[in-house]
Design an enzyme around this catalytic site. Structure first.
Site, PDB file in Angstrom:
ATOM      1  CG  ASP A  10       3.412  13.073  83.435  1.00  0.00           C
ATOM      2  OD1 ASP A  10       2.443  13.833  83.554  1.00  0.00           O
ATOM      3  OD2 ASP A  10       3.372  11.863  83.706  1.00  0.00           O
ATOM      4  NE  ARG A  91      13.872   3.417  82.893  1.00  0.00           N
ATOM      5  CZ  ARG A  91      13.027   3.393  81.882  1.00  0.00           C
ATOM      6  NH1 ARG A  91      13.480   3.542  80.642  1.00  0.00           N
ATOM      7  NH2 ARG A  91      11.738   3.220  82.089  1.00  0.00           N
ATOM      8  CG  ASP A 120      12.324   3.059  85.596  1.00  0.00           C
ATOM      9  OD1 ASP A 120      13.190   2.163  85.558  1.00  0.00           O
ATOM     10  OD2 ASP A 120      11.357   3.097  84.824  1.00  0.00           O
ATOM     11  CB  SER A 171       2.169   2.631  83.076  1.00  0.00           C
ATOM     12  OG  SER A 171       3.503   3.120  83.093  1.00  0.00           O
TER      13      SER A 171
END
Length: 393
Positions: A10, A91, A120, A171
């Protein structure tokens, strides 16, 4: 434009797509937080080959462990009392490096690969806004309905140097603090996880000898394992290895996402959960009662703030100061037995312990003045007694 780059399909496709759609030059930023996989040089070369004008790769493993995992450990941070914030604490460090790269290269926009259903996207964009309010954010997968099928077609049409033939049924997000797995057959919450889901932990049902470990803390910081000096990163890595080998740290939960839905998540966090268990027990020995009670309230709020993407918020900063103050006397050793998927504390010792044997013992040498107890109880229960008499009238 600065792009949060993982090296996968991606974000590799996003480099060229963003350039064509917006006319912007793309700077790819990859951050190593202990996720393993390909080395940074390979990822950097792929970003350039996919059209990035520059690729920044940062080895942030020690930074992540010391400045993000350690505060989570000292806060005993467990969202919904179970989840040690595996993705949530990674993050902010990625955001920090994205903003630094944006400022250095004069970028006006930051892009990430998050969808519109997860947490996220919030963590990235709220964090970026807190550190650099003038930066804009773009999320191609969310904002432009970018699907995996479109990404594969784009990569094939332009002969991008990336393997598009393999697709994991899950995922997965991972770093040194733990591993998160979702989607696929796990979306049916009646389905039990299979061994194929796990990577950081061995099957806890398999017979093996127990592993005993002694973890030493100094002011809330793990500084040694079995007497051998370690950094925070080394402590996490060593307990990932040893606790993981005993099947410690598996979680299967339905959690409350910030966006309002419930999501089934499977986590592995052997090092994180072993360290939190040890740290909690040492606090039981060294932190005064009322301070410990109030800290538990702070811990829950701290975990919610971090989960909800507010790492860089004023309240989080203030709670950090409180938690740091509570660690002044959290020093000593915790002995644990790792076995059968459990990390069980079996011994505690500290030079600054609040446990007084002579007050606690029921044997000879007891220094607790039991004659004081009767009057204490009468005064302590007096408000309840007065209220009860009123109710009887």
């Amino acid at each position: 434009m600065v792009l949060a780059y993982s090296g996968g399909l991606d974000t590799s496709v996003a480099i060229g797509w963003i350039a064509e759609e917006t006319g912007a030059e793309v700077v790819a930023v990859a951050v190593d937080v202990g996720q393993g996989g390909e080395d940074l040089d390979t990822i950097r070369k792929r970003a350039i080959d996919c059209g990035a004008v520059e690729a920044v790769v940062a080895d942030a493993r020690d930074e992540f462990a010391t400045e993000y995992c350690l505060p989570a450990l000292q806060a005993n941070a467990l969202y919904m009392d179970r989840y040690p914030l595996v993705s949530a604490i990674s993050r902010p460090v990625i955001v920090k490096h994205l903003v630094e790269a944006a400022k250095y290269h004069g970028a006006t926009t930051v892009s990430h690969g998050c969808t519109g259903k997860g947490n996220d996207q919030v963590r990235f964009e709220v964090g970026i806004g807190a550190l650099a309010p003038d930066l804009k954010c773009v999320a191609p997968v969310r904002d432009f309905a970018w699907t995996r099928e479109k990404a594969i077609s784009w990569a094939n049409d332009r002969n991008l140097p990336i393997d598009v033939s393999k697709k994991s049924p899950y995922s997965i997000d991972q770093n040194v603090w733990g591993r998160a797995v979702e989607t696929g057959f796990l979306e049916d919450i009646w389905n039990a996880p299979i061994e194929d889901v796990y990577d950081y932990t061995a099957n806890p049902a398999e017979p093996r000898d127990a592993d005993e470990v002694v973890i030493t803390f100094d002011k809330g910081v793990p500084v040694a394992i079995d007497g051998e000096t370690v950094t925070v990163l080394q402590a996490i890595q060593e307990l990932n290895r040893r606790a993981g080998a005993q099947g410690v740290g598996r979680l299967d939960i339905v959690e409350d996402r910030l966006v309002g839905i419930k999501s089934r998540e499977v986590y592995e966090a052997p090092g994180a959960l072993a360290l939190i268990t040890a740290h909690q027990e040492l606090e039981n020995v060294t932190v005064e009662r009322d301070l410990a009670r109030f800290k538990r309230t702070v811990e829950q709020r701290w975990g919610e703030l971090v989960y909800d993407g507010l790492w860089f918020s004023p309240l989080k900063d203030a709670l950090d100061t409180f938690i740091a103050e509570t660690q002044q006397y959290v020093s000593g050793d915790i002995r644990m037995t790792l076995h059968g998927g459990r990390a069980v504390v079996s011994g505690r010792r500290s030079d600054v312990s609040l446990y007084d044997f002579n007050l606690a013992t029921y044997d000879e040498g007891d220094e607790f003045d039991q004659s004081l107890a009767k009057g204490f109880i009468q005064l302590w229960g007096l408000p309840s007694k007065i209220a009860a008499r009123r109710a009887q009238r």
